[in-house]
Design a protein around this motif. Structure first.
Motif, short mmCIF file in Angstrom:
data_model
loop_
_atom_site.label_atom_id
_atom_site.label_comp_id
_atom_site.label_asym_id
_atom_site.label_seq_id
_atom_site.Cartn_x
_atom_site.Cartn_y
_atom_site.Cartn_z
N ALA A 1 0.82 -1.22 0.00
CA ALA A 1 0.00 0.00 0.00
C ALA A 1 0.85 1.27 0.00
O ALA A 1 0.58 2.21 -0.75
CB ALA A 1 -0.95 -0.01 1.20
N GLU A 2 1.89 1.29 0.83
CA GLU A 2 2.72 2.51 0.92
C GLU A 2 3.41 2.82 -0.41
O GLU A 2 3.44 3.96 -0.86
CB GLU A 2 3.77 2.36 2.02
CG GLU A 2 4.57 3.62 2.25
CD GLU A 2 5.73 3.42 3.22
OE1 GLU A 2 6.90 3.44 2.77
OE2 GLU A 2 5.47 3.25 4.43
N PRO B 1 4.14 13.20 3.03
CA PRO B 1 5.11 12.33 3.73
C PRO B 1 4.47 11.09 4.34
O PRO B 1 4.48 10.88 5.55
CB PRO B 1 5.68 13.26 4.80
CG PRO B 1 4.58 14.23 5.09
CD PRO B 1 3.84 14.42 3.81
N ILE B 2 3.92 10.23 3.49
CA ILE B 2 3.21 9.06 4.01
C ILE B 2 4.17 8.01 4.59
O ILE B 2 3.80 7.25 5.47
CB ILE B 2 2.31 8.41 2.94
CG1 ILE B 2 3.13 8.01 1.72
CG2 ILE B 2 1.18 9.35 2.55
CD1 ILE B 2 2.47 6.99 0.84
N GLN B 3 5.42 8.01 4.10
CA GLN B 3 6.38 7.01 4.60
C GLN B 3 6.65 7.20 6.09
O GLN B 3 6.89 6.23 6.81
CB GLN B 3 7.70 7.08 3.83
CG GLN B 3 7.59 6.67 2.36
CD GLN B 3 7.25 7.84 1.44
OE1 GLN B 3 6.76 8.89 1.89
NE2 GLN B 3 7.50 7.67 0.14
N SER B 4 6.60 8.44 6.55
CA SER B 4 6.88 8.71 7.97
C SER B 4 5.60 8.77 8.81
O SER B 4 5.64 9.01 10.02
CB SER B 4 7.64 10.03 8.11
OG SER B 4 6.90 11.09 7.55
N LEU B 5 4.45 8.52 8.17
CA LEU B 5 3.17 8.56 8.89
C LEU B 5 3.03 7.29 9.71
O LEU B 5 3.07 6.18 9.17
CB LEU B 5 2.02 8.67 7.87
CG LEU B 5 0.64 9.06 8.42
CD1 LEU B 5 0.66 10.48 9.01
CD2 LEU B 5 -0.41 8.96 7.31
N LYS B 6 2.86 7.46 11.01
CA LYS B 6 2.73 6.29 11.88
C LYS B 6 1.29 5.80 11.88
O LYS B 6 0.36 6.51 11.49
CB LYS B 6 3.15 6.65 13.31
CG LYS B 6 4.64 6.97 13.44
CD LYS B 6 5.03 7.05 14.91
CE LYS B 6 6.55 7.14 15.03
NZ LYS B 6 7.00 8.37 15.63
N THR B 7 1.10 4.56 12.35
CA THR B 7 -0.24 4.00 12.46
C THR B 7 -1.11 4.85 13.39
O THR B 7 -0.62 5.36 14.40
CB THR B 7 -0.15 2.56 13.03
OG1 THR B 7 0.77 1.83 12.24
CG2 THR B 7 -1.49 1.86 12.96
N PHE B 8 -2.35 5.03 13.01
CA PHE B 8 -3.31 5.87 13.75
C PHE B 8 -2.90 7.34 13.79
O PHE B 8 -3.20 8.06 14.73
CB PHE B 8 -3.61 5.30 15.15
CG PHE B 8 -4.60 4.16 15.09
CD1 PHE B 8 -5.96 4.41 15.21
CD2 PHE B 8 -4.18 2.85 14.88
CE1 PHE B 8 -6.88 3.37 15.13
CE2 PHE B 8 -5.10 1.81 14.79
CZ PHE B 8 -6.45 2.07 14.92
N ARG B 9 -2.22 7.77 12.73
CA ARG B 9 -1.93 9.19 12.49
C ARG B 9 -2.52 9.53 11.13
O ARG B 9 -2.72 8.64 10.29
CB ARG B 9 -0.42 9.46 12.48
CG ARG B 9 0.28 9.11 13.77
CD ARG B 9 0.26 10.27 14.72
NE ARG B 9 0.86 9.95 16.01
CZ ARG B 9 1.16 10.84 16.94
NH1 ARG B 9 0.91 12.12 16.70
NH2 ARG B 9 1.69 10.50 18.08
N PHE B 10 -2.74 10.83 10.90
CA PHE B 10 -3.31 11.21 9.61
C PHE B 10 -2.79 12.58 9.16
O PHE B 10 -2.30 13.38 9.96
CB PHE B 10 -4.85 11.22 9.67
CG PHE B 10 -5.46 12.28 10.57
CD1 PHE B 10 -5.87 13.50 10.05
CD2 PHE B 10 -5.63 12.04 11.93
CE1 PHE B 10 -6.45 14.46 10.87
CE2 PHE B 10 -6.21 13.01 12.75
CZ PHE B 10 -6.61 14.23 12.22
#
Length: 363
Positions: free
Chosen positions: A151-152, A162-171
């Motif tokens: 998906a990433e 910057p989706i690569q640095s987006l942690k789970t349950f962050r938006f």
């Protein structure tokens, strides 16, 4: 008249088989549940989840209101973070399970189940107090879920966010996806890594096509409700109306982690605190069939010759090919290894209580 999402006109292009799902005409499968399930576990799948409900909660008392109607502690949220939570009745039973997004100090978005939108809104209105505004934005909001190990990589092809640095349950509240404005959330309902993209309804078809094209080399496939259900089930993620209902408390469903009794008062707290102190009369457990047979929702479960509960969800696991289920049963019989029977077409078929989740991804 069944409701339709903005993607309904292009379902046929992908060979969708549609069903009535809580008043919505939605695809149960495209190429087939097994193929779609495997794609999400191994590569990626794209789901239309535009039927889900979204409610904006704003005003200086927005947090206090959310704290009062939900079980989790929303005061712990940073801006750009979301959490899984539940709304309960005074009885401790569940109104709905939901996601709470903190957009800013006085602004939140709640994501609720499609079949519960009217009921949830009525419940919120009934319990409204202070300076709070509710805005139901469900009709103008579409939502796509891009799920799976690839998906990433796929999403990175169509956005510089910057989706690569987006942690789970962050938006990310306002990402640009090739000219389409999207709220991108690293959440999902499959047990895999993935993203959910909230967009204006008018952009749904364009984004769907954009993502499918970007995902071609990663074997991205459209996925329907059938695979969504088997994926969430293997990961032991609850479905409202099966593992959760007005007659089932969060503790009975094994969701005590999302109930913060120390945060202050909330609706249902008294009953839930009592269950925490004294134990729950029933427990949701995993079962695996020892003898041949597939457990299905509402099949009765027995021990020592008496009915002790019923199956909430059951199927043959597409990942492991085992016949497994979740069952809400008397707590006395919930220990791992307990031998039970499930009534399948009039016959008592042996099963064991087993550990869950049935599937956990390797990080």
């Amino acid at each position: 008249m069944l409701k339709r999402t903005p993607l309904f006109p292009i379902y046929a292009e992908h060979g969708a088989r549609v069903i009535d799902f809580g008043g919505w005409e939605l695809p149960v499968q495209f190429a087939g549940i097994q193929k779609e399930h495997d794609a999400v576990r191994q590569q990626a799948g794209l789901f239309d989840v535009s039927h889900m409900g979204e409610v904006n909660v704003s005003g200086e008392d927005a947090l206090a209101f959310i704290q009062r109607i939900t079980t989790n502690d929303a005061s712990k949220l940073a801006t750009g973070q979301c959490q899984y939570s539940l709304m309960c009745y005074p009885s401790g039973g569940v109104v709905d399970d939901l996601l709470v997004y903190k957009v800013s100090d006085n602004s939140y978005m709640l994501v609720i189940n499609a079949s519960n939108i009217d009921k949830d809104l009525a419940w919120m209105q009934q319990n409204l107090s202070g300076q709070v505004e509710l805005a139901n934005i469900s009709d103008e909001t579409a939502m796509l879920a891009l799920q799976g190990p690839h998906a990433e990589h796929i999403l990175a092809k169509v956005t510089d966010a910057p989706i690569q640095s987006l942690k789970t349950f962050r938006f990310l509240p306002e990402a640009d996806v090739k000219g389409i404005k999207a709220l991108i959330s690293r959440t999902g309902y499959t047990g895999e890594d993935g993203f959910e993209l909230y967009i204006d309804q008018k952009d749904a078809v364009a984004l769907w096509k954009l993502l499918l094209e970007a995902g071609q080399e990663h074997s991205l496939v459209p996925a329907g409700l059938g695979a969504r259900d088997t994926l969430r089930f293997e990961a032991r993620l609850p479905l409202y109306g099966q593992e959760l209902s007005q007659d089932i408390t969060p503790l009975e469903a094994g969701l005590s982690y999302f109930v913060k009794l120390d945060k202050g008062d909330f609706i249902g707290r008294e009953v839930i605190a009592g269950q925490k102190a004294n134990g729950t009369p029933r427990k949701l457990v995993g079962i695996e069939m020892i003898e041949r047979g597939i457990p299905r929702p509402h099949y009765p479960v027995y021990a020592e010759g008496k009915q002790i509960g019923e199956i909430t969800t059951g199927t043959q696991s597409p990942t492991f090919k085992t016949n497994v289920g979740l069952a809400l049963i008397d707590s006395a019989y919930s220990a791992l290894g307990s031998e039970l029977t499930v009534e399948i077409r009039g016959a008592q078929v042996k099963a064991n209580v087993v550990a869950t989740p049935f599937y956990k991804r390797k990080s």
